[in-house]
Design an enzyme around this catalytic site. Sequence first.
Site, PDB file in Angstrom:
ATOM      1  N   LYS A  81       0.826  -1.197   0.000  1.00 42.20           N
ATOM      2  CA  LYS A  81       0.000   0.000   0.000  1.00 42.20           C
ATOM      3  C   LYS A  81       0.874   1.266   0.000  1.00 42.20           C
ATOM      4  CE  LYS A  81      -4.000   1.539   2.798  1.00 42.20           C
ATOM      5  NZ  LYS A  81      -4.753   1.174   4.024  1.00 42.20           N
ATOM      6  N   SER A 156      -9.499   1.485   3.798  1.00 38.80           N
ATOM      7  CA  SER A 156      -8.693   2.268   2.882  1.00 38.80           C
ATOM      8  C   SER A 156      -7.808   1.427   1.965  1.00 38.80           C
ATOM      9  CB  SER A 156      -7.802   3.226   3.690  1.00 38.80           C
ATOM     10  OG  SER A 156      -6.937   2.516   4.566  1.00 38.80           O
ATOM     11  N   SER A 180      -9.914  -1.243   7.569  1.00 38.28           N
ATOM     12  CA  SER A 180      -9.289  -0.970   6.278  1.00 38.28           C
ATOM     13  C   SER A 180      -8.659  -2.178   5.607  1.00 38.28           C
ATOM     14  CB  SER A 180      -8.232   0.135   6.424  1.00 38.28           C
ATOM     15  OG  SER A 180      -8.855   1.374   6.657  1.00 38.28           O
TER      16      SER A 180
END
Length: 476
Positions: A81, A156, A180
């Site tokens: 990420k 996220s 997330s």
Amino acid sequence: MSEEFWRWGAAEIASAIREKRTSSVDVLEGCLARIASVNPSVNAIVDLMEEEARAAAQAADVAVARGDALGPLHGVPVTIKVNIDVANRPTTNGVPAFADRIADQDSPLVRKWREAGAIVLGRTNTPALSFGLFTNNRLYGRTLNPWASELSPGGSSGGAAASVATGMVPLAHGNDSGGSIRYPAYCCGLFGMRPTFGRVPHYSGTSAVDLPIMSQLAVVNGPFARSIDDLRIALWAMSGHDPLDPWSAHAPIPGPHRSGPCKVAVLAHLPGVDRDEETIEAVRQAAQWLFEAGYTVENVVPPRYAEASALRDRLLIHEIRAGMLDMIEAHAPPEEINEAHALLDATPHMSFDEFREGLARRTSIIREWLLFMRDYPLVLTPTAWRKPQPADFYEKPVVLTEEMVLELSPLHVPPLLGLPSMAVPTGLVNNVPMGVQLMASQFEEEQLLAAGKVIEAKVARLTPIDPTFGLYPRGD
């Protein structure tokens, strides 16, 4: 046949490379071809590291030829990420103003994956500042759910989930302080592990300052995968203490043992909270599968469940209100700003004394849960009380009530408690993924994996999917 390697799982790839039935280079080329085919539709990988990955794959094949000791992820392509440091790459966190934050070293979990043999192929998308249950920002644009573009891919870590669901990579990294990892796994039909707090080290040297205290206590890193076996390998490969993270635990990494059936507390109803029937049916079905496998399942409400969720919200929202809202308003797209204001407006303000009292109360709630989990080592809940949200949910300002925020309580309770939890897919409903969540006690991830394996055996094999729509709409 390299174009078919993207269909393989991580364990399958590592085994084939170790046994010289294929090469790291061939696997990588297969994944690169898949990225070229599907990433333009979903916009999940936003920083492709093609040159570096090719060099790493060649080095991995040299290691095999030399007869070196090989790690459990040797030659396996993975994504990281964009809010975690990868050496010599920008840690943008989805913010244009952070594009020059170039990391001078890998975050500890990235280094651990590399030491296990993984090849970092690219970086995945996140909402600005990694806030929210959607994945869109001004720097890279929106990530789409590969099952249905009208639904959120989750956030996220939406880019991470979409990269695994479509077969661009077999494993992806994500992080989670309020769902997330688990929510994107739920939206995209994957396994997603939120480990025990401290199990996986968390650190990014590009961050200007350390997180505020409740955020530090809530955030963890973990993997996405399409199978339990792959999730297990990925988790243990990124686990372990690192001095860069003072909170990271020295707890030993388990061997290959499996935990057996145990008592399961099933939560299929929370008073005052609306729910979608599909989410409850998934819980009932998963409970039945566990029962058939020898687990004892009982409808039991864990201690202070709604209170724990609300306390997590108040503590974290207090920190967001005090130190992050201005950043969101300055750097996020309009729908993320709407999401932030909706959550903040639905969450009562806290004074400093109330914040102190809340942190103290957190300890008492954790204590009650640990005692409860002596009798019920597993807790089965929906991943969220509602189906995956529409992608345009916050396109206009939204008014949320405290009861509506509690619809996300399965996502919010584990971060308050620091306990491990895992999103488990249970199949498709109207061609949209559905799933459940499992929780266990501290450092009992193997309990989650064993129970997840039972559910996995009842669900059709999860294979990479082709997006159900055309190219990503540039300029969106």
